[in-house]
Design a protein around this motif. Structure first.
Motif, PDB file in Angstrom:
ATOM      1  N   ASN A   1      24.251   3.016  10.661  1.00 28.97           N
ATOM      2  CA  ASN A   1      25.056   3.247   9.300  1.00 28.97           C
ATOM      3  C   ASN A   1      24.228   2.872   8.118  1.00 28.97           C
ATOM      4  O   ASN A   1      24.684   3.088   6.805  1.00 28.97           O
ATOM      5  N   ARG A   2      22.915   2.867   8.281  1.00 32.35           N
ATOM      6  CA  ARG A   2      21.906   2.588   7.178  1.00 32.35           C
ATOM      7  C   ARG A   2      21.889   3.865   6.367  1.00 32.35           C
ATOM      8  O   ARG A   2      21.814   5.252   6.986  1.00 32.35           O
ATOM      9  N   PRO A   3      21.601   3.808   4.927  1.00 35.22           N
ATOM     10  CA  PRO A   3      21.300   4.995   4.163  1.00 35.22           C
ATOM     11  C   PRO A   3      20.135   5.455   4.192  1.00 35.22           C
ATOM     12  O   PRO A   3      19.065   4.797   4.620  1.00 35.22           O
ATOM     13  N   ASP A   4      19.634   6.794   3.684  1.00 34.28           N
ATOM     14  CA  ASP A   4      18.508   7.310   3.738  1.00 34.28           C
ATOM     15  C   ASP A   4      17.710   6.543   2.429  1.00 34.28           C
ATOM     16  O   ASP A   4      18.208   6.525   1.509  1.00 34.28           O
ATOM     17  N   SER A   5      16.465   5.992   2.880  1.00 32.16           N
ATOM     18  CA  SER A   5      15.972   5.197   1.879  1.00 32.16           C
ATOM     19  C   SER A   5      14.750   6.115   1.209  1.00 32.16           C
ATOM     20  O   SER A   5      13.958   5.522   0.503  1.00 32.16           O
ATOM     21  N   ARG A   6      14.563   7.388   1.613  1.00 41.40           N
ATOM     22  CA  ARG A   6      13.420   8.133   1.067  1.00 41.40           C
ATOM     23  C   ARG A   6      13.461   8.148  -0.507  1.00 41.40           C
ATOM     24  O   ARG A   6      12.325   8.353  -1.193  1.00 41.40           O
ATOM     25  N   GLY A   7      14.889   8.207  -0.921  1.00 42.74           N
ATOM     26  CA  GLY A   7      14.784   8.313  -2.544  1.00 42.74           C
ATOM     27  C   GLY A   7      14.598   7.075  -3.334  1.00 42.74           C
ATOM     28  O   GLY A   7      14.244   6.914  -4.510  1.00 42.74           O
ATOM     29  N   VAL A   8      14.445   5.912  -2.468  1.00 46.90           N
ATOM     30  CA  VAL A   8      13.989   4.574  -3.106  1.00 46.90           C
ATOM     31  C   VAL A   8      12.526   4.528  -3.170  1.00 46.90           C
ATOM     32  O   VAL A   8      12.080   3.804  -4.160  1.00 46.90           O
ATOM     33  N   LEU A   9      11.659   5.207  -2.614  1.00 42.58           N
ATOM     34  CA  LEU A   9      10.319   4.927  -2.437  1.00 42.58           C
ATOM     35  C   LEU A   9       9.677   5.452  -3.723  1.00 42.58           C
ATOM     36  O   LEU A   9       8.727   4.464  -4.321  1.00 42.58           O
ATOM     37  N   GLY A  10       9.978   6.317  -4.661  1.00 42.78           N
ATOM     38  CA  GLY A  10       9.396   6.492  -6.107  1.00 42.78           C
ATOM     39  C   GLY A  10       9.693   5.603  -6.849  1.00 42.78           C
ATOM     40  O   GLY A  10       8.865   5.538  -7.989  1.00 42.78           O
ATOM     41  N   SER A  11      10.630   4.614  -6.818  1.00 42.43           N
ATOM     42  CA  SER A  11      10.990   3.610  -7.629  1.00 42.43           C
ATOM     43  C   SER A  11      10.037   2.216  -7.368  1.00 42.43           C
ATOM     44  O   SER A  11      10.003   1.378  -8.280  1.00 42.43           O
ATOM     45  N   ILE A  12       9.299   2.347  -6.315  1.00 42.53           N
ATOM     46  CA  ILE A  12       8.685   1.059  -5.778  1.00 42.53           C
ATOM     47  C   ILE A  12       7.443   0.840  -6.590  1.00 42.53           C
ATOM     48  O   ILE A  12       6.661   1.793  -6.542  1.00 42.53           O
ATOM     49  N   VAL A  13       7.197  -0.035  -7.465  1.00 44.12           N
ATOM     50  CA  VAL A  13       5.961  -0.132  -8.442  1.00 44.12           C
ATOM     51  C   VAL A  13       5.195  -1.408  -7.955  1.00 44.12           C
ATOM     52  O   VAL A  13       4.145  -1.590  -8.711  1.00 44.12           O
ATOM     53  N   VAL A  14       5.695  -2.361  -7.153  1.00 45.54           N
ATOM     54  CA  VAL A  14       4.964  -3.472  -6.879  1.00 45.54           C
ATOM     55  C   VAL A  14       3.897  -3.394  -5.819  1.00 45.54           C
ATOM     56  O   VAL A  14       3.865  -2.038  -5.180  1.00 45.54           O
ATOM     57  N   PRO A  15       2.699  -4.201  -5.726  1.00 45.87           N
ATOM     58  CA  PRO A  15       1.612  -3.892  -4.606  1.00 45.87           C
ATOM     59  C   PRO A  15       2.248  -3.992  -3.536  1.00 45.87           C
ATOM     60  O   PRO A  15       3.073  -4.585  -2.899  1.00 45.87           O
ATOM     61  N   THR A  16       2.087  -2.736  -2.471  1.00 44.39           N
ATOM     62  CA  THR A  16       2.591  -2.367  -1.422  1.00 44.39           C
ATOM     63  C   THR A  16       1.611  -2.063  -0.291  1.00 44.39           C
ATOM     64  O   THR A  16       0.733  -1.125  -0.538  1.00 44.39           O
TER      65      THR A  16
ATOM     66  N   THR B   1      -3.118  -8.527  11.490  1.00 45.56           N
ATOM     67  CA  THR B   1      -1.807  -8.455  10.748  1.00 45.56           C
ATOM     68  C   THR B   1      -1.991  -9.801   9.720  1.00 45.56           C
ATOM     69  O   THR B   1      -1.727  -9.376   8.550  1.00 45.56           O
ATOM     70  N   SER B   2      -2.504 -10.929  10.098  1.00 49.64           N
ATOM     71  CA  SER B   2      -2.489 -12.110   9.137  1.00 49.64           C
ATOM     72  C   SER B   2      -3.519 -11.730   8.020  1.00 49.64           C
ATOM     73  O   SER B   2      -3.384 -11.928   6.832  1.00 49.64           O
ATOM     74  N   ALA B   3      -4.685 -11.182   8.449  1.00 49.17           N
ATOM     75  CA  ALA B   3      -5.842 -11.044   7.657  1.00 49.17           C
ATOM     76  C   ALA B   3      -5.434  -9.656   6.744  1.00 49.17           C
ATOM     77  O   ALA B   3      -5.715  -9.647   5.435  1.00 49.17           O
ATOM     78  N   LEU B   4      -4.338  -8.623   7.182  1.00 51.18           N
ATOM     79  CA  LEU B   4      -4.018  -7.545   6.122  1.00 51.18           C
ATOM     80  C   LEU B   4      -3.194  -8.065   5.295  1.00 51.18           C
ATOM     81  O   LEU B   4      -3.294  -7.854   4.032  1.00 51.18           O
ATOM     82  N   LEU B   5      -2.214  -9.038   5.770  1.00 50.81           N
ATOM     83  CA  LEU B   5      -1.361  -9.902   4.598  1.00 50.81           C
ATOM     84  C   LEU B   5      -2.032 -10.875   3.980  1.00 50.81           C
ATOM     85  O   LEU B   5      -1.558 -10.572   2.443  1.00 50.81           O
ATOM     86  N   ARG B   6      -3.000 -11.182   4.115  1.00 53.37           N
ATOM     87  CA  ARG B   6      -3.733 -12.075   3.221  1.00 53.37           C
ATOM     88  C   ARG B   6      -4.407 -11.360   2.281  1.00 53.37           C
ATOM     89  O   ARG B   6      -4.340 -11.700   0.850  1.00 53.37           O
ATOM     90  N   ARG B   7      -5.144 -10.164   2.491  1.00 50.64           N
ATOM     91  CA  ARG B   7      -5.467  -9.145   1.479  1.00 50.64           C
ATOM     92  C   ARG B   7      -4.260  -8.821   0.499  1.00 50.64           C
ATOM     93  O   ARG B   7      -4.676  -8.621  -0.587  1.00 50.64           O
ATOM     94  N   TRP B   8      -3.341  -8.602   1.014  1.00 52.95           N
ATOM     95  CA  TRP B   8      -2.099  -7.921   0.256  1.00 52.95           C
ATOM     96  C   TRP B   8      -1.589  -9.046  -0.701  1.00 52.95           C
ATOM     97  O   TRP B   8      -1.372  -8.737  -1.848  1.00 52.95           O
ATOM     98  N   LEU B   9      -1.576 -10.225  -0.177  1.00 57.80           N
ATOM     99  CA  LEU B   9      -1.173 -11.381  -1.181  1.00 57.80           C
ATOM    100  C   LEU B   9      -2.007 -11.631  -2.232  1.00 57.80           C
ATOM    101  O   LEU B   9      -1.625 -12.213  -3.350  1.00 57.80           O
ATOM    102  N   ALA B  10      -3.116 -11.164  -2.143  1.00 53.76           N
ATOM    103  CA  ALA B  10      -4.193 -11.377  -2.991  1.00 53.76           C
ATOM    104  C   ALA B  10      -4.549 -10.260  -4.086  1.00 53.76           C
ATOM    105  O   ALA B  10      -5.190 -10.499  -5.075  1.00 53.76           O
ATOM    106  N   SER B  11      -3.799  -9.052  -3.682  1.00 51.52           N
ATOM    107  CA  SER B  11      -4.140  -7.988  -4.423  1.00 51.52           C
ATOM    108  C   SER B  11      -3.409  -8.044  -5.730  1.00 51.52           C
ATOM    109  O   SER B  11      -2.463  -8.629  -5.894  1.00 51.52           O
ATOM    110  N   LYS B  12      -3.748  -7.265  -6.740  1.00 53.27           N
ATOM    111  CA  LYS B  12      -3.173  -7.128  -8.036  1.00 53.27           C
ATOM    112  C   LYS B  12      -2.504  -6.162  -8.265  1.00 53.27           C
ATOM    113  O   LYS B  12      -2.542  -4.928  -7.731  1.00 53.27           O
TER     114      LYS B  12
END
Length: 233
Positions: free
Chosen positions: A161-176, A222-233
């Motif tokens: 029953n989840r909604p289609d989330s493709r419309g949310v993508l363009g509003s995401i502005v945080v480091p992803t 995975t941990s290394a990827l997330l560490r780089r992500w947490l340090a990104s600007k």
């Protein structure tokens, strides 16, 4: 020592805190981690509300598969609280009809019988062939048994029953950062590529020789990827 980053992890279907255990440990020097319980509700809206009710005022959010559906709902409900976003092996689109039929058939068979969790037949759908016979495969099966049949039905109801989330993508502005196993058959790399195209400035990482569960199959990567992500600007 600088303040650690509040980090909320969202597990996938039939997953518990074991999914993100290694990352919570590996990132403990820079992140104050919480692994959410997504077993209690039968809608992504209720799951998201429960996460938000228990989360810090502002936090980084890392999610896998069904957890990604909840992450998109969190961004619908209270986007200002999310400081950065990691989406692994998930999809912004609704299920295709054949996938919906598979989910409904699985739910019906459980109602008619006993919950078997992740069976040997299902395991190759979740992890790369190199993990089917070994510790990771055994831990995936044990994790599903801990979550149990009642929670499985609630989670599948929420997913259906989840909604289609493709419309949310363009509003995401945080480091992803977006990540996907190259051998993921549940949410193939094409699904992650669609999310990457929809979120401006996002990065896309592919885990080699990996299925649907990189945090368990490729924990150090995975941990290394997330560490780089947490340090990104």
């Amino acid at each position: 020592m600088p303040d650690r980053i509040p980090l909320v992890f969202l597990p996938g279907l039939l997953c518990d805190e074991r999914l993100w255990r290694d990352q919570a440990r590996d990132l403990a020097d820079i992140a104050d981690s919480t692994i959410a319980d997504l077993t209690l509700d039968d809608s992504v809206a209720a799951m998201a509300k429960r996460v938000l009710d228990g989360a810090p005022e502002r936090f980084a959010l890392a999610a896998l598969s069904m957890g990604g559906y909840v992450a998109f709902e969190i961004l619908r409900q209270q986007p200002e609280r999310v400081t950065r976003l990691a989406l692994l092996d998930t999809s912004a689109a609704p299920d295709a009809p054949e996938r919906t039929a598979q989910r409904l058939a699985g739910m019906e068979s459980l109602r008619l019988g006993r919950f078997f969790g992740v069976t040997a037949r299902m395991l190759p759908q979740l992890v790369h062939a190199r993990h089917v016979r070994g510790l990771v495969g055994e831990e995936v099966k044990a994790m599903a048994k801990r979550v149990g049949g009642d929670a499985f039905l609630r989670q599948q109801t929420a997913i259906l029953n989840r909604p289609d989330s493709r419309g949310v993508l363009g509003s995401i502005v945080v480091p992803t950062v977006i990540g996907v196993g190259d051998a993921d058959v549940m949410t193939p790399p094409s699904e992650s590529a669609e999310i990457h195209r929809g979120i401006a400035g996002s990065t896309l990482h592919t885990f080699a020789s990996c299925g649907h569960l990189p945090p368990m199959e490729s924990p150090e990567e995975t941990s290394a990827l997330l560490r780089r992500w947490l340090a990104s600007k």
